[in-house]
Design a protein around this motif. Structure first.
Motif, mmCIF file in Angstrom:
data_model
loop_
_atom_site.group_PDB
_atom_site.id
_atom_site.type_symbol
_atom_site.label_atom_id
_atom_site.label_comp_id
_atom_site.label_asym_id
_atom_site.label_seq_id
_atom_site.Cartn_x
_atom_site.Cartn_y
_atom_site.Cartn_z
ATOM 1 N N ASP A 8 0.805 -1.220 0.000
ATOM 2 C CA ASP A 8 0.000 0.000 0.000
ATOM 3 C C ASP A 8 0.833 1.263 0.000
ATOM 4 O O ASP A 8 0.352 2.324 -0.374
ATOM 5 C CB ASP A 8 -0.951 -0.010 1.204
ATOM 6 N N GLU A 15 -2.680 -2.381 -4.404
ATOM 7 C CA GLU A 15 -2.620 -1.551 -3.192
ATOM 8 C C GLU A 15 -3.156 -2.275 -1.949
ATOM 9 O O GLU A 15 -2.872 -1.865 -0.831
ATOM 10 C CB GLU A 15 -3.403 -0.247 -3.394
ATOM 11 N N ASN A 16 -3.938 -3.338 -2.109
ATOM 12 C CA ASN A 16 -4.479 -4.037 -0.943
ATOM 13 C C ASN A 16 -4.802 -5.478 -1.320
ATOM 14 O O ASN A 16 -4.665 -5.882 -2.491
ATOM 15 C CB ASN A 16 -5.709 -3.317 -0.381
ATOM 16 N N MET A 54 -2.487 -3.578 5.564
ATOM 17 C CA MET A 54 -2.993 -2.773 4.446
ATOM 18 C C MET A 54 -4.445 -2.409 4.710
ATOM 19 O O MET A 54 -5.160 -3.123 5.430
ATOM 20 C CB MET A 54 -2.889 -3.571 3.135
ATOM 21 N N PRO A 55 -4.920 -1.317 4.131
ATOM 22 C CA PRO A 55 -6.343 -0.978 4.269
ATOM 23 C C PRO A 55 -7.216 -1.886 3.403
ATOM 24 O O PRO A 55 -6.707 -2.681 2.612
ATOM 25 C CB PRO A 55 -6.381 0.482 3.790
ATOM 26 N N ASP A 83 -6.350 -6.813 4.655
ATOM 27 C CA ASP A 83 -4.936 -7.007 4.970
ATOM 28 C C ASP A 83 -4.412 -8.292 4.338
ATOM 29 O O ASP A 83 -5.164 -9.070 3.715
ATOM 30 C CB ASP A 83 -4.710 -7.021 6.486
#
Length: 775
Positions: free
Chosen positions: A662, A685-686, A708-709, A712
């Motif tokens: 991320d 990104e996730n 991670m947002p 995870d």
């Protein structure tokens, strides 16, 4: 008080005496009867022989004249003897000339006589006349019934036994009367007197001494009893006095016990309140420690994430084309960032130890190689300060131990770094040996030393020996604290001995077991030709490195002699770039080869038969230099593992890797490193976007961030493993968390391996090669 007749002493004495007398009399009677038995047998023999001898002459004349009437008269005369039952005269042809006999007497005791003497006896006498000695006339035969003699013997034996029994009975009665009057009756009088003593006042009674017994044992016994009664009288008086005092004291004691009981009860209540407070304080301390550990873990992740990006970008920048000034600035920034990361790791390690979350490995590792690596790492730091960094490893040190090499390396690096930092001249020695089942490591320096007060503070967090030390040398004071905690966590011990101005001596003892599975191939092989060539030693005797080199050479049985006395050996000389005399001497050496020992790091690379040995000494490097110098090893030969690594790097296929990260800075760093390793990279990104990417594309490997947002890395990995198509897809966890349990959580969620940030090229290369799909 009276006893039964059989319990009286006189009866028992009489009984025992009579029994002994009867037994002895019985034995004597048996002996007498036995002698009488043999005497009776002998008398019988003599009497019969005498009878036959008397009848022999008339019988011979009768046999000669063959006069039957006289023969019968003679035989009838023989039968008149009570023992004779048969008598006869026979001629030479055993024909009976005359015979006479009678029946044997009958008696119920005959079997006893027959048993002792036999039922009968036959006597035979040859008949001859004096005028004709050579003319046999026949035989006189007499048969004797032994019962006559046996009855006489039994009669005498019975009389003997009966008389002995009567004598014993008479003796018993006499002894019983004597013992009664002399012993029993006086004793009964004494017992009667004792039985009249009252338990309430035994001291008032005295026993009378029986008449005629004042001087014997009974009188003595009564006298002693009276003395004891007098003693009892005195003792009872004292006891009554003591009892009176005890009664008076009892009331006071009861009052004191009541007071003490009340005090103990009050103290017990206070102690219970204190225990409850201690339990609560302990729970609070544990809760605070866990909260601090969690806080540090969270803060570590938040701090390490941007710091990892900074270090990664600085590392990438150093690999680009830069001028010297730019490179110097970036290197300074990179070193500062790495120092900050090291400080963060130390704080986190201390927190893990205090929170009980530090896990230790138990794997085989080489202590020798670990020490040599640590010394090599700090060698440049020691050279800059112009001090000697010496490794003195016992040549007999086992090759492998079982333990945690990472934590041992951490302890050694901290101790070496401190020793070099606080030493401005002299040397720092790193020693290792194994004794008593434990590994002992000593770090000895000739630095500034410490005071007695400083020795008590150095193992405390954020503390140094004194304020002056902090001002002059800097530092956080965490290194030794971490060393102590790590050593104690490994069940070892760390000791320090120091004096101001005389240096410091740290001793680390670790109970590491020797790895028994180590094989001989772990040891370097020494060519036997080196033992024939020998070493020409040109290192000064006062040089601190010489003893370690000589010890290793002696372990290999390589002879060591001075350079002037061994011109044919391998020259081992200490030199530096400004030592022209030593360099010229080495150039003109005519022996087997030359090894230049470089402690300053200023010598150029080796040329020709001259080999360069950098200090501190490494065992395998020393052997390699000696073999190259002697021409026993080609200079272009490489270790097998280096060749394999080179071939693997050159022939490895490019992989398509999905990077799930991320943080954009970390994305850039990781993508750049993977590109330089020859791999193609996509990023997400996730975790949710990673699953979507896997649904549309094929990837050989996934690098998965954990925090991670949206989704995870743990949840994403679990969902990926639910798809049968992706069950064998390698997923490598990448996280800034380094607390205990992080690795286990990653593996439990389905990930294959685990690496920590910041991204490092070699670490990435290793883990990718480990999980590279088979072609």
């Amino acid at each position: 008080m009276s006893n039964g007749f059989k319990q009286r002493l006189s009866y028992r004495l009489t009984r025992d005496t009579v029994l002994v007398a009867m037994a002895l009399g019985l034995v004597l009677n048996v002996v007498q009867i036995t002698l009488d038995y043999f005497s009776a047998k002998d008398s019988m023999e003599k009497e019969i022989h005498a009878l036959i001898d008397i009848s022999n002459s008339p019988a011979s004349q009768i046999a000669y004249n063959i006069d039957v009437r006289l023969a019968e008269e003679l035989l009838d005369g023989l039968l008149r003897h009570p023992a004779t039952i048969d008598a006869r005269i026979t001629d030479n042809d055993d024909e009976t000339m005359a015979a006479s006999s009678k029946s044997s007497p009958v008696s119920p005791y005959r079997w006893v006589s027959d048993l002792l003497f036999g039922p009968d006896r036959v006597f035979r006498q040859e008949l001859r006349v004096p005028q004709l000695e050579d003319l046999p006339l026949g035989h006189l035969i007499v048969t004797i019934d032994t019962y006559h003699y046996g009855a006489l013997f039994l009669q005498r034996a019975g009389y003997t036994l009966i008389s002995g029994l009567l004598k014993s009975l008479i003796l018993s009665a006499a002894l019983l009367a004597i013992f009664y009057f002399v012993l029993t009756r006086p004793m009964l009088n004494v017992i009667s007197a004792l039985s009249q003593v009252r338990a309430t006042s035994p001291e008032k009674v005295r026993l009378p001494i029986p008449a005629n017994h004042r001087e014997d044992e009974i009188g003595t016994m009564v006298g002693i009893i009276n003395q004891h009664l007098e003693t009892i009288d005195s003792s009872l008086a004292q006891l009554r006095h003591a009892e009176s005092a005890m009664k008076n004291y009892s009331t006071q004691l009861e009052q004191e016990v009541a007071d003490r009981t009340r005090e103990i009860s009050e103290k017990n209540d206070a102690l219970q309140r204190g225990n409850r407070a201690l339990v609560k304080a302990k729970e609070d301390a544990v809760r605070r420690a866990r909260a601090r550990a969690n806080f540090l873990a969270s803060m570590s992740h938040e701090i390490r994430t941007p710091l990892n990006g900074v270090l990664g970008m600085l590392g990438l920048a150093l690999e680009s084309e830069l001028d010297s000034a730019q490179r110097n600035r970036i290197e300074i920034a990179l070193n500062a960032g790495e120092s900050l990361l090291g400080l963060l790791n130390d704080i986190l390690d201390i927190s893990k130890v205090e929170a009980g979350k530090l896990s230790l490995e138990n794997i085989p590792f080489s202590v020798r190689h670990l020490i040599e690596e640590c010394a090599t790492l700090h060698a440049q730091q020691a050279r800059r300060k112009r001090i000697h960094l010496v490794t003195e490893i016992d040549p007999d040190l086992p090759e492998n131990f079982l333990g945690d090499p990472t934590r041992v390396r951490q302890v050694l690096n901290n101790l070496l770094s401190n020793a070099i930092k606080f030493t401005d001249k002299g040397s720092v020695k790193l020693k290792a040996a194994c004794s008593g089942g434990s590994l002992r490591i000593d770090v000895v320096d000739t630095g500034i030393g410490m005071s007695t007060e400083g020795l008590h503070r150095i193992f405390s967090p954020f503390s140094q020996a004194d304020a002056e030390t902090t001002r002059l040398y800097g530092g956080t004071g965490l290194g030794l604290t971490l060393c102590r905690q790590l050593v104690e966590r490994m069940h070892g011990q760390i000791l320090v001995d120091s004096r101001e101005g005389s240096g410091t001596h740290f001793t680390v003892t670790l109970p590491l077991p020797v790895h028994e599975a180590s094989e001989d191939h772990d040891l370097p092989r020494v060519d036997s030709r080196l033992k024939d060539i020998g070493i020409a030693m040109a290192i000064p005797p006062d040089n601190p490195h010489r003893s370690a080199i000589e010890a290793q050479l002696r372990k290999w049985d390589i002879p060591i002699r001075g350079a002037s006395r061994h011109p044919d050996g391998i020259l081992l000389a200490l030199a530096n770039a400004g030592d022209e005399e030593t360099l010229v001497f080495a150039d003109n050496w005519q022996g087997a080869g030359v090894v230049l020992v470089d402690s300053s790091g200023t010598l150029p690379p080796a040329l020709g038969q001259q080999q360069l040995l950098s200090l501190p000494m490494r065992r395998d490097e020393l052997l390699r230099c000696l073999l190259l110098a002697a021409g026993l090893l080609n200079s272009d030969e490489q270790p097998a593992n280096a060749v394999e690594d080179h071939e693997q790097t050159g022939t490895a296929a490019s992989l398509k890797i999905l990077l799930v990260e991320d943080n954009q800075v970390n994305q850039m760093v990781a993508v750049s490193l993977l590109k330089k390793l020859g791999h193609r990279t996509d990023h997400a990104e996730n975790g949710l976007k990673a699953i979507q990417a896997l649904e549309h594309n094929h990837y050989d490997l996934v690098l998965m961030d954990c925090q991670m947002p949206v989704m995870d890395g743990y949840e994403a990995t679990q969902r990926i493993r639910q798809n049968p198509e992706w069950k064998d897809l390698p997923i490598i966890a990448v996280t800034a968390n380094v607390m205990q349990g992080d690795r286990e959580d990653c593996l439990a969620s389905g990930m294959n391996d685990y690496i920590t940030k910041p991204y490092k090229r070699e670490e990435l290369r290793t883990v990718i090669d480990r999980w590279r799909p088979a072609i």
